[in-house]
Design a protein around this motif. Structure first.
Motif, mmCIF file in Angstrom:
data_model
loop_
_atom_site.group_PDB
_atom_site.id
_atom_site.type_symbol
_atom_site.label_atom_id
_atom_site.label_comp_id
_atom_site.label_asym_id
_atom_site.label_seq_id
_atom_site.Cartn_x
_atom_site.Cartn_y
_atom_site.Cartn_z
ATOM 1 N N VAL A 1 45.085 46.109 24.721
ATOM 2 C CA VAL A 1 44.077 45.083 24.952
ATOM 3 C C VAL A 1 44.727 43.917 25.680
ATOM 4 C CG1 VAL A 1 42.567 43.427 23.795
ATOM 5 C CG2 VAL A 1 42.804 45.751 22.885
ATOM 6 N N TYR A 2 44.096 43.474 26.725
ATOM 7 C CA TYR A 2 44.645 42.353 27.487
ATOM 8 C C TYR A 2 43.628 41.208 27.520
ATOM 9 C CZ TYR A 2 47.664 46.048 29.300
ATOM 10 O OH TYR A 2 48.524 47.094 29.421
ATOM 11 N N ASP A 3 44.134 40.024 27.328
ATOM 12 C CA ASP A 3 43.295 38.848 27.498
ATOM 13 C C ASP A 3 43.348 38.459 28.975
ATOM 14 O OD1 ASP A 3 42.156 36.414 27.672
ATOM 15 O OD2 ASP A 3 43.240 35.499 26.007
ATOM 16 N N VAL A 4 42.250 38.651 29.662
ATOM 17 C CA VAL A 4 42.273 38.401 31.110
ATOM 18 C C VAL A 4 41.285 37.310 31.510
ATOM 19 C CG1 VAL A 4 43.090 40.688 31.737
ATOM 20 C CG2 VAL A 4 40.644 40.314 31.434
ATOM 21 N N ARG A 5 40.974 36.446 30.544
ATOM 22 C CA ARG A 5 39.978 35.429 30.887
ATOM 23 C C ARG A 5 40.427 34.582 32.075
ATOM 24 N NH1 ARG A 5 39.115 33.731 24.723
ATOM 25 N NH2 ARG A 5 41.344 34.020 24.896
ATOM 26 N N ASP A 6 41.702 34.203 32.032
ATOM 27 C CA ASP A 6 42.186 33.382 33.134
ATOM 28 C C ASP A 6 42.198 34.155 34.448
ATOM 29 O OD1 ASP A 6 44.079 35.027 32.041
ATOM 30 O OD2 ASP A 6 45.764 33.718 32.543
#
Lengths: 341, 108
Positions: free
Chosen positions: A232-237
């Motif tokens: 899982v990757y946080d890619v909001r930015d």
């Protein structure tokens, strides 16, 4: 007379000699007697002790190569051989490892001293991140002369202090043998690159390596690709960067702290750029699918899949592609954030 | 050559090196790192026998030729001398003096 230099050399030799302890001890005993006698003669001839040591040890040459020459046909050719790097002093006096970086690596540089290149007991790195770092260690020089593949890999594991597991059954199935001789002479490459070169040299088999759960796994590309993991990757930015137009309310990459606009409830991020989230999602996904190992994605007939939801990227893929994703995301984040200016 | 040297009597490693050097005016100077693996191979092949002895005040592994070693020495010496004779006869017409034929048998 105590000769630590001889001990160091003989210890090193013994490490490379894949013989039973009795044979090893006998060789050691014989060579020690030789070294001592030769040293006495050199000293008697009026040479300095350093010079004499250099000469008598030089007669024996590189410990690993010498060990290789003791190879016997009755031992099934399972030999640790010359994973050597050039010695600092007289050509092939010692096996000398000099690493340019890292706190957990050995640095035994000869300089003017007698060879004392005893491989010290090192800590073995077992975190994936640590292993990735170790694989980036720059090896000043690596020279394999007809060294069996198995010994090359073991040497590599030892040199950078990681566990390496080779799935020999898989490799042998594809025609790569443990004894397959490897010839390689390169300078100033990372361990990862050297390992890649070694494996690429195997003609009949597509062999690859990967960092899996604290171990460098060497196997066929097929076998490795079957090992899929979900991450899982946080890619909001990153989504913001990929979005065609910046979202007015969001000025800086971490959008969590940005207040929502237009009276949104206090779980703002998803809401804030909902308007552009959809296209940005798609853009990111197609960017990844098109650039990172294109064949591995389900849209292109591969086994990997990815979805984005609320700025979270969920990817099921083989480990190497995960690593590529991490690298790409890091690269994206390192770009100057144009939209924010 | 190693065999022929041991053929002259019991030898230990360092002595063989010195002796080869002396017999060939330093022209054949094999290194210790080359010699010992050869010795161990000869021992494995049963061409030489080794015994430990430290009566000289120094720990030494003495090698002596076995019957098999003697045969191997004779065979390879013959081979080498034949070869040298052949080279010599080829060189003689054109270049005048041929280099001297080595006296010892060869073992590589």
């Amino acid at each position: 007379m105590t000769n630590q230099e001889f001990d160091a050399y003989l210890d090193l030799l013994a490490r490379f000699l894949d013989l039973d302890p009795g044979q090893r001890e006998e060789i050691r005993r014989e060579l020690r007697a030789h070294l001592e006698e030769a040293l006495e003669h050199e000293l008697a001839a009026g040479r300095s002790r350093d010079e004499a040591l250099r000469r008598v040890l030089g007669e024996f040459g590189d410990a690993a190569e010498l060990a290789a020459r003791f190879r016997g046909p009755n031992r099934k050719r399972r030999w640790i051989m010359q994973g050597t790097m050039t010695a600092a002093c007289v050509g092939v006096l010692a096996v000398t490892l000099c690493f340019h970086q890292g706190a957990d690596v050995v640095r035994t540089s000869g300089g003017g001293q007698p060879p004392a290149a005893k491989a010290e007991a090192k800590t073995v790195v077992t975190t994936d991140e640590g292993i990735q770092r170790a694989l980036q260690t720059v090896l000043p020089e690596v020279r394999f002369q007809e060294m069996p593949l198995e010994a090359c890999v073991e040497w590599m594991a030892e040199a950078i202090g990681v566990n390496v597991h080779v799935q020999w059954a898989q490799l042998e199935w594809q025609g790569a043998a443990r004894e397959q001789p490897v010839r390689l002479h390169v300078r100033n490459l990372t361990a990862a690159r050297v390992l890649r070169l070694i494996l690429d040299d195997l003609e009949d088999a597509a062999v690859d390596f990967d960092v899996l759960d604290g171990v460098v796994m060497v196997s066929t590309s097929d076998a490795l690709s079957r090992r899929m993991t979900t991450e899982v990757y946080d890619v909001r930015d990153v989504l913001l960067m990929v979005a065609e137009r910046p979202v007015p309310a969001v000025q800086a990459p971490p959008p969590m702290v940005t207040p929502g606009q237009g009276g949104s409830p206090p779980l703002p991020p998803a809401v804030t750029y909902e308007a552009v989230a959809e296209p940005a999602d798609e853009r990111l996904v197609s960017l990844l699918e098109a650039t990172l190992s294109p064949d591995e994605w389900e849209v292109n007939g591969g086994a990997g899949a990815m979805r984005v939801a609320n700025g979270i990227l969920v990817v099921r893929q083989q480990h190497s592609v995960h690593n590529e994703i991490k690298k790409l995301l890091a690269d994206l984040r390192a770009l100057p954030s144009a939209p924010a200016r | 050559m190693v065999l022929s040297d041991i053929g002259r009597g019991p030898r230990y490693g360092y002595q063989i090196l010195q002796s080869l050097r002396a017999h060939t005016d330093g022209r054949v100077a094999i290194k210790a790192g080359t010699l010992y693996p050869i010795l161990h191979k000869l021992e494995r092949d049963g061409c030489v026998q080794a015994t430990w002895d430290d009566s000289a005040g120094r720990d030494r592994k003495w090698y002596t030729l076995t019957e098999k070693g003697r045969q191997r020495l004779a065979a390879s010496a013959r081979e080498w001398l034949d070869y040298a004779a052949c080279v010599r006869s080829m060189l003689r017409p054109g270049t005048g003096d041929a280099p001297g034929t080595p006296v010892a048998g060869a073992e590589t």
